[in-house]
Design an enzyme around this catalytic site. Structure first.
Site, mmCIF file in Angstrom:
data_model
loop_
_atom_site.group_PDB
_atom_site.id
_atom_site.type_symbol
_atom_site.label_atom_id
_atom_site.label_comp_id
_atom_site.label_asym_id
_atom_site.label_seq_id
_atom_site.Cartn_x
_atom_site.Cartn_y
_atom_site.Cartn_z
ATOM 1 N N GLY A 44 44.952 39.496 48.591
ATOM 2 C CA GLY A 44 45.100 38.053 48.452
ATOM 3 C C GLY A 44 44.268 37.201 49.389
ATOM 4 O O GLY A 44 44.691 36.106 49.764
ATOM 5 N N ASN A 76 41.465 35.715 48.529
ATOM 6 C CA ASN A 76 41.089 34.531 47.739
ATOM 7 C C ASN A 76 42.283 33.581 47.626
ATOM 8 O O ASN A 76 42.121 32.360 47.742
ATOM 9 C CB ASN A 76 40.567 34.946 46.358
ATOM 10 C CG ASN A 76 39.116 35.383 46.410
ATOM 11 O OD1 ASN A 76 38.213 34.563 46.515
ATOM 12 N ND2 ASN A 76 38.884 36.690 46.364
ATOM 13 N N HIS A 86 34.542 37.610 39.908
ATOM 14 C CA HIS A 86 34.120 39.005 39.803
ATOM 15 C C HIS A 86 33.076 39.271 40.890
ATOM 16 O O HIS A 86 32.147 38.484 41.056
ATOM 17 C CB HIS A 86 33.520 39.267 38.415
ATOM 18 C CG HIS A 86 33.159 40.700 38.223
ATOM 19 N ND1 HIS A 86 34.111 41.678 38.046
ATOM 20 C CD2 HIS A 86 31.961 41.333 38.223
ATOM 21 C CE1 HIS A 86 33.514 42.845 37.944
ATOM 22 N NE2 HIS A 86 32.209 42.670 38.046
ATOM 23 N N THR A 88 37.386 34.863 28.876
ATOM 24 C CA THR A 88 37.462 34.955 27.414
ATOM 25 C C THR A 88 37.861 36.396 27.090
ATOM 26 O O THR A 88 38.146 37.179 27.999
ATOM 27 C CB THR A 88 36.101 34.609 26.766
ATOM 28 O OG1 THR A 88 35.134 35.547 27.242
ATOM 29 C CG2 THR A 88 35.659 33.198 27.109
ATOM 30 N N GLU A 141 36.143 38.841 26.316
ATOM 31 C CA GLU A 141 35.196 39.859 26.774
ATOM 32 C C GLU A 141 35.412 40.134 28.265
ATOM 33 O O GLU A 141 35.315 39.207 29.080
ATOM 34 C CB GLU A 141 33.776 39.338 26.535
ATOM 35 C CG GLU A 141 32.741 40.433 26.497
ATOM 36 C CD GLU A 141 31.347 39.811 26.396
ATOM 37 O OE1 GLU A 141 30.411 40.442 26.896
ATOM 38 O OE2 GLU A 141 31.224 38.680 25.861
ATOM 39 N N ASP A 179 35.124 40.504 31.946
ATOM 40 C CA ASP A 179 34.118 40.032 32.903
ATOM 41 C C ASP A 179 32.918 39.393 32.190
ATOM 42 O O ASP A 179 31.806 39.369 32.732
ATOM 43 C CB ASP A 179 33.639 41.169 33.822
ATOM 44 C CG ASP A 179 34.771 41.755 34.640
ATOM 45 O OD1 ASP A 179 35.690 41.004 34.999
ATOM 46 O OD2 ASP A 179 34.732 42.970 34.921
ATOM 47 N N GLN A 215 31.788 34.663 50.692
ATOM 48 C CA GLN A 215 31.186 33.745 49.720
ATOM 49 C C GLN A 215 32.158 33.468 48.568
ATOM 50 O O GLN A 215 32.196 32.368 48.026
ATOM 51 C CB GLN A 215 29.882 34.337 49.172
ATOM 52 C CG GLN A 215 28.841 34.608 50.227
ATOM 53 C CD GLN A 215 28.443 33.332 50.951
ATOM 54 O OE1 GLN A 215 28.103 32.338 50.342
ATOM 55 N NE2 GLN A 215 28.507 33.370 52.263
#
Ligand code: GRF
Length: 214
Positions: free
Chosen positions: A9, A11, A106, A138, A140, A142, A170
């Site tokens: 966690g 992020n 990602h 969506t 798909e 990644d 980053q």
């Protein structure tokens, strides 16, 4: 917003801090983990944010698991769903109702290296740089439209762990920027393209520099 996690966690912590210091004008109303042992759950509790563990092992299918997530998100009137190290593949049961309001990060320069072990794959390929990409989710894996991307030079002798740590720094910057653009109404999903201030975002996302207009 709701943040969905499976692990440490960091992020999530960046979002908590950005909301606290006013950089991100939003409220995290719910943190969901599929993993009861996720360290990120403790971060949320420490910040007095509601937490919920929805353990995927208690659901017979991905669809029934996703339906439980949707129920929780609806109960908290969530406008934006942030996937932050959420290690489950989602189905249309969750993706469709939140299409255009569902973001992921990602750890690669998408479209390179979807899937796992991205940093090791970049090292094995002798790439000169790695990075991370925030994208709309969506169907798909990644593969949804990129929003913003940060590049990190690969150094001689780099290990996957060392590289991951530099990329993570980053990640925390670009993910909170993307969320802020969204809550300000500047970022949207239009068909197969992200738009910022009504302008199409480049196919690999806006390239982040520390001088970017935040
Ligand atoms: C990050 O590297 C992110 O790119 C990936 O999962 C990791 C989550 O890390 N999707 P943390 O749990 O936010 O520290």
């Amino acid at each position: 917003m709701a943040v969905l996690i499976s692990g440490r966690g960091t992020n999530l912590q960046a979002f908590i801090d950005a909301c606290d210091d006013g950089e991100l004008p939003a409220q995290i109303s719910l943190v969901i983990s599929n993993n009861p042992d996720a360290a990120g759950l403790r971060r949320a509790e420490h910040a007095s944010i509601a937490t919920l563990c929805v353990d995927h092992r208690n659901y017979p299918t991905r669809e029934t698991f996703d339906a439980a997530l949707v129920e929780a998100l609806r109960a908290h009137s969530v406008d934006l769903v942030i996937l932050a190290g959420f290690m489950r593949i989602l189905t249309p049961v969750l993706i469709e109702p939140y299409l255009g309001r569902l973001l992921n990060i990602h750890p690669s320069l998408l479209p390179k290296y979807p899937g796992l072990k991205t940093h090791q794959r970049a090292l094995d390929a002798r790439d000169s740089e790695a990075g991370a990409t925030v994208h709309f989710v969506t169907q798909e894996l990644d593969g949804g439209p990129p929003v913003i991307q940060a590049r990190v030079p690969i150094q001689t002798g780099d290990t996957a762990e060392g590289l991951a740590a530099r990329v993570a720094e980053q990640e925390h910057s670009i993910y909170t920027i993307a969320a802020r653009w969204f809550v300000q109404g500047r970022l949207a999903l239009n068909g197969h393209r992200a738009t910022l201030d009504g302008e199409p975002v480049p196919p690999t996302g806006i390239q982040y520099t520390s001088a970017i207009n935040r």
